[in-house]
Design a protein around this motif. Structure first.
Motif, PDB file in Angstrom:
ATOM      1  N   GLU A  48      -2.476  -5.086  -1.096  1.00  0.00           N
ATOM      2  CA  GLU A  48      -2.579  -6.348  -1.824  1.00  0.00           C
ATOM      3  C   GLU A  48      -2.476  -7.545  -0.877  1.00  0.00           C
ATOM      4  OE1 GLU A  48      -1.037  -7.961  -6.174  1.00  0.00           O
ATOM      5  OE2 GLU A  48       0.313  -6.761  -4.927  1.00  0.00           O
ATOM      6  N   GLY A  49      -1.496  -7.474   0.029  1.00  0.00           N
ATOM      7  CA  GLY A  49      -1.317  -8.556   0.992  1.00  0.00           C
ATOM      8  C   GLY A  49      -2.463  -8.644   1.976  1.00  0.00           C
ATOM      9  N   PHE A  50      -2.973  -7.472   2.393  1.00  0.00           N
ATOM     10  CA  PHE A  50      -4.087  -7.436   3.346  1.00  0.00           C
ATOM     11  C   PHE A  50      -5.359  -8.009   2.725  1.00  0.00           C
ATOM     12  CE2 PHE A  50      -7.176  -4.709   5.928  1.00  0.00           C
ATOM     13  CZ  PHE A  50      -7.221  -5.643   6.954  1.00  0.00           C
ATOM     14  N   LYS A  51      -5.596  -7.693   1.458  1.00  0.00           N
ATOM     15  CA  LYS A  51      -6.773  -8.213   0.757  1.00  0.00           C
ATOM     16  C   LYS A  51      -6.721  -9.735   0.679  1.00  0.00           C
ATOM     17  CE  LYS A  51      -7.763  -4.203  -2.202  1.00  0.00           C
ATOM     18  NZ  LYS A  51      -7.699  -3.690  -3.599  1.00  0.00           N
ATOM     19  N   PHE A  52      -5.541 -10.264   0.410  1.00  0.00           N
ATOM     20  CA  PHE A  52      -5.389 -11.718   0.343  1.00  0.00           C
ATOM     21  C   PHE A  52      -5.741 -12.360   1.683  1.00  0.00           C
ATOM     22  CE2 PHE A  52      -2.729 -15.356   1.458  1.00  0.00           C
ATOM     23  CZ  PHE A  52      -3.139 -16.275   0.505  1.00  0.00           C
ATOM     24  N   LEU A  53      -5.208 -11.803   2.773  1.00  0.00           N
ATOM     25  CA  LEU A  53      -5.450 -12.373   4.098  1.00  0.00           C
ATOM     26  C   LEU A  53      -6.922 -12.267   4.499  1.00  0.00           C
ATOM     27  CD1 LEU A  53      -2.306 -11.055   6.006  1.00  0.00           C
ATOM     28  CD2 LEU A  53      -2.758 -13.409   5.312  1.00  0.00           C
ATOM     29  N   LYS A  54      -7.539 -11.127   4.196  1.00  0.00           N
ATOM     30  CA  LYS A  54      -8.960 -10.950   4.544  1.00  0.00           C
ATOM     31  C   LYS A  54      -9.844 -11.937   3.788  1.00  0.00           C
ATOM     32  CE  LYS A  54     -11.020  -7.271   5.765  1.00  0.00           C
ATOM     33  NZ  LYS A  54     -11.709  -5.962   5.792  1.00  0.00           N
ATOM     34  N   LYS A  55      -9.485 -12.210   2.552  1.00  0.00           N
ATOM     35  CA  LYS A  55     -10.260 -13.158   1.760  1.00  0.00           C
ATOM     36  C   LYS A  55     -10.025 -14.584   2.254  1.00  0.00           C
ATOM     37  CE  LYS A  55     -11.153 -14.567  -3.032  1.00  0.00           C
ATOM     38  NZ  LYS A  55     -10.782 -14.379  -4.462  1.00  0.00           N
ATOM     39  N   LYS A  56      -8.795 -14.903   2.574  1.00  0.00           N
ATOM     40  CA  LYS A  56      -8.454 -16.253   3.024  1.00  0.00           C
ATOM     41  C   LYS A  56      -9.046 -16.548   4.409  1.00  0.00           C
ATOM     42  CE  LYS A  56      -6.254 -19.083   1.612  1.00  0.00           C
ATOM     43  NZ  LYS A  56      -6.647 -20.374   0.972  1.00  0.00           N
ATOM     44  N   PHE A  57      -8.932 -15.585   5.313  1.00  0.00           N
ATOM     45  CA  PHE A  57      -9.407 -15.774   6.688  1.00  0.00           C
ATOM     46  C   PHE A  57     -10.684 -14.963   6.905  1.00  0.00           C
ATOM     47  CE2 PHE A  57      -4.830 -16.438   6.570  1.00  0.00           C
ATOM     48  CZ  PHE A  57      -4.706 -17.678   7.176  1.00  0.00           C
ATOM     49  N   ASN A  58     -11.659 -15.230   6.075  1.00  0.00           N
ATOM     50  CA  ASN A  58     -12.913 -14.467   6.071  1.00  0.00           C
ATOM     51  C   ASN A  58     -13.951 -15.121   6.990  1.00  0.00           C
ATOM     52  OD1 ASN A  58     -14.915 -12.643   5.413  1.00  0.00           O
ATOM     53  ND2 ASN A  58     -15.491 -13.687   3.517  1.00  0.00           N
ATOM     54  N   SER A  59     -13.691 -15.038   8.305  1.00  0.00           N
ATOM     55  CA  SER A  59     -14.610 -15.588   9.308  1.00  0.00           C
ATOM     56  C   SER A  59     -14.601 -14.679  10.529  1.00  0.00           C
ATOM     57  CB  SER A  59     -14.184 -17.003   9.714  1.00  0.00           C
ATOM     58  OG  SER A  59     -14.152 -17.858   8.583  1.00  0.00           O
ATOM     59  N   PRO A  60     -15.701 -14.645  11.295  1.00  0.00           N
ATOM     60  CA  PRO A  60     -15.813 -13.734  12.442  1.00  0.00           C
ATOM     61  C   PRO A  60     -14.744 -13.937  13.520  1.00  0.00           C
ATOM     62  CG  PRO A  60     -17.953 -14.665  11.888  1.00  0.00           C
ATOM     63  CD  PRO A  60     -16.940 -15.399  11.068  1.00  0.00           C
ATOM     64  N   GLN A  61     -14.196 -15.172  13.603  1.00  0.00           N
ATOM     65  CA  GLN A  61     -13.221 -15.443  14.668  1.00  0.00           C
ATOM     66  C   GLN A  61     -11.858 -14.833  14.398  1.00  0.00           C
ATOM     67  OE1 GLN A  61     -14.499 -17.871  12.695  1.00  0.00           O
ATOM     68  NE2 GLN A  61     -12.991 -19.461  12.193  1.00  0.00           N
ATOM     69  N   TYR A  62     -11.663 -14.313  13.177  1.00  0.00           N
ATOM     70  CA  TYR A  62     -10.360 -13.736  12.834  1.00  0.00           C
ATOM     71  C   TYR A  62     -10.359 -12.214  12.974  1.00  0.00           C
ATOM     72  CZ  TYR A  62      -9.059 -18.305  11.009  1.00  0.00           C
ATOM     73  OH  TYR A  62      -8.772 -19.644  10.896  1.00  0.00           O
ATOM     74  N   ILE A  63      -9.311 -11.729  13.625  1.00  0.00           N
ATOM     75  CA  ILE A  63      -9.106 -10.287  13.803  1.00  0.00           C
ATOM     76  C   ILE A  63      -7.743  -9.943  13.196  1.00  0.00           C
ATOM     77  CG2 ILE A  63      -8.815  -8.411  15.482  1.00  0.00           C
ATOM     78  CD1 ILE A  63     -10.453 -10.138  17.443  1.00  0.00           C
ATOM     79  N   PHE A  64      -7.653  -8.796  12.544  1.00  0.00           N
ATOM     80  CA  PHE A  64      -6.381  -8.361  11.951  1.00  0.00           C
ATOM     81  C   PHE A  64      -5.861  -7.149  12.723  1.00  0.00           C
ATOM     82  CE2 PHE A  64      -8.847 -10.473   8.708  1.00  0.00           C
ATOM     83  CZ  PHE A  64      -7.934 -11.362   8.160  1.00  0.00           C
ATOM     84  N   SER A  65      -4.572  -7.151  13.003  1.00  0.00           N
ATOM     85  CA  SER A  65      -3.999  -6.070  13.803  1.00  0.00           C
ATOM     86  C   SER A  65      -2.583  -5.739  13.336  1.00  0.00           C
ATOM     87  CB  SER A  65      -3.968  -6.475  15.281  1.00  0.00           C
ATOM     88  OG  SER A  65      -3.304  -5.497  16.060  1.00  0.00           O
ATOM     89  N   ARG A  66      -2.236  -4.465  13.465  1.00  0.00           N
ATOM     90  CA  ARG A  66      -0.862  -4.019  13.186  1.00  0.00           C
ATOM     91  C   ARG A  66      -0.103  -3.733  14.486  1.00  0.00           C
ATOM     92  NH1 ARG A  66       0.316  -3.074   7.901  1.00  0.00           N
ATOM     93  NH2 ARG A  66      -1.458  -2.927   6.461  1.00  0.00           N
TER      94      ARG A  66
END
Length: 294
Positions: A163-181
């Motif tokens: 749920e939290g990941f979906k929110f972040l992906k939608k909010k920061f939905n641009s090529p310059q953003y990378i998500f990492s654990r």
């Protein structure tokens, strides 16, 4: 129990020094006339004192930071040790090559979906504030990307689920953003670490990375005073700048400098009592047990 050796092993002491102490909480609740919080705080403090009366002293204590000696009294042997973050830092430094990348890291705290925030009701009371924070953060990070031409890595909170990941992906939905654990590795590679009041800032200190604290705190926030003290304590101890989005500074300049003396003092006080020695806390414990022939 008779025949047992009792050990005290501290793994991290940073949080306890950033929060309000008992006296500060009482005065705050009294000022705001929060009667229930006054009773609850008094009850917790009384229970803690009673528990301490029956607490059995440890035979051997291993402290992760020298500041611990100022808040706890140890009647027996004290051995200087390290925090778990220091252990992780040593492991990565040992096994992985130093890599630099044209990136800036943001340490996310899973503000909207953190389980602990819903236990304390903060998730409900601060939801509007959290949403506004992410809106301001997006504008700020977009601006950094446009000016610095770098990637923005959003390091996910360890408890961030779908749920939290979906929110972040939608909010920061641009090529310059990378998500990492892999927070530790991403911090090691980055030029700058941006945070709210995440405890993961300890890794940025260990890797000697410049930091920037960003927030939108105001008296509209639930537990505003607590959060305000946390970020101001981190800022003061490390010489880290703070940007309040409410003040809206469009010409805010990013700095890639850090205060080496303050960082090293912070490590010694909170993250590793044996710094700059490169030895994990578990090896320190094992060596001590061998020394006393256990």
């Amino acid at each position: 129990f008779r025949g047992c050796i009792k050990l005290h092993i501290s793994t991290s002491i940073v949080t306890s020094f950033h929060l309000l102490n008992v006296k500060e909480k009482f005065l705050l609740y009294l000022k705001n006339f929060e009667i229930l919080k006054i009773f609850a705080s008094t009850f917790r403090n009384l229970r803690r004192r009673i528990n301490n009366l029956f607490r059995v002293d440890s035979d051997y204590a291993f402290i992760s930071g020298r500041q611990e000696l100022k808040i706890k009294k140890f009647n027996n042997s004290v051995t200087l040790s390290s925090s778990l973050d220091y252990n992780e830092y040593l492991e990565i430094k040992k096994n992985k090559k130093k890599i630099k990348a044209n990136q800036i890291v943001y340490l996310d705290q899973n503000l909207l979906y953190h389980r602990e925030f819903y236990v304390t009701k903060e998730g409900y009371l601060n939801k509007k504030n959290f949403l506004e924070f992410y809106n301001k953060l997006k504008i700020f990070l977009d601006d950094i990307h446009n000016k610095k031409k770098c990637k923005i890595v959003i390091c996910l909170h360890p408890r961030c689920k779908s749920e939290g990941f979906k929110f972040l992906k939608k909010k920061f939905n641009s090529p310059q953003y990378i998500f990492s654990r892999d927070t530790s590795l991403e911090i090691q590679k980055s030029k700058l670490v941006i945070l709210n009041y995440s405890n993961a800032h300890q890794l940025a200190v260990l890797y000697k990375k410049p930091m920037l604290i960003v927030h939108n705190f105001s008296k509209k926030y639930f537990d505003y005073e607590v959060k305000n003290k946390v970020i101001n304590t981190i800022s003061k101890n490390l010489g880290v700048p703070i940007l309040n989005f409410i003040n809206n500074k469009p010409n805010f300049k990013i700095s890639y400098k850090y205060n080496k003396k303050k960082y090293e003092k912070y490590i010694l006080n909170y993250l590793s009592s044996v710094y700059p020695k490169k030895i994990s806390s578990w090896n320190i414990v094992i060596n001590k047990l061998k020394e006393i022939k256990l």
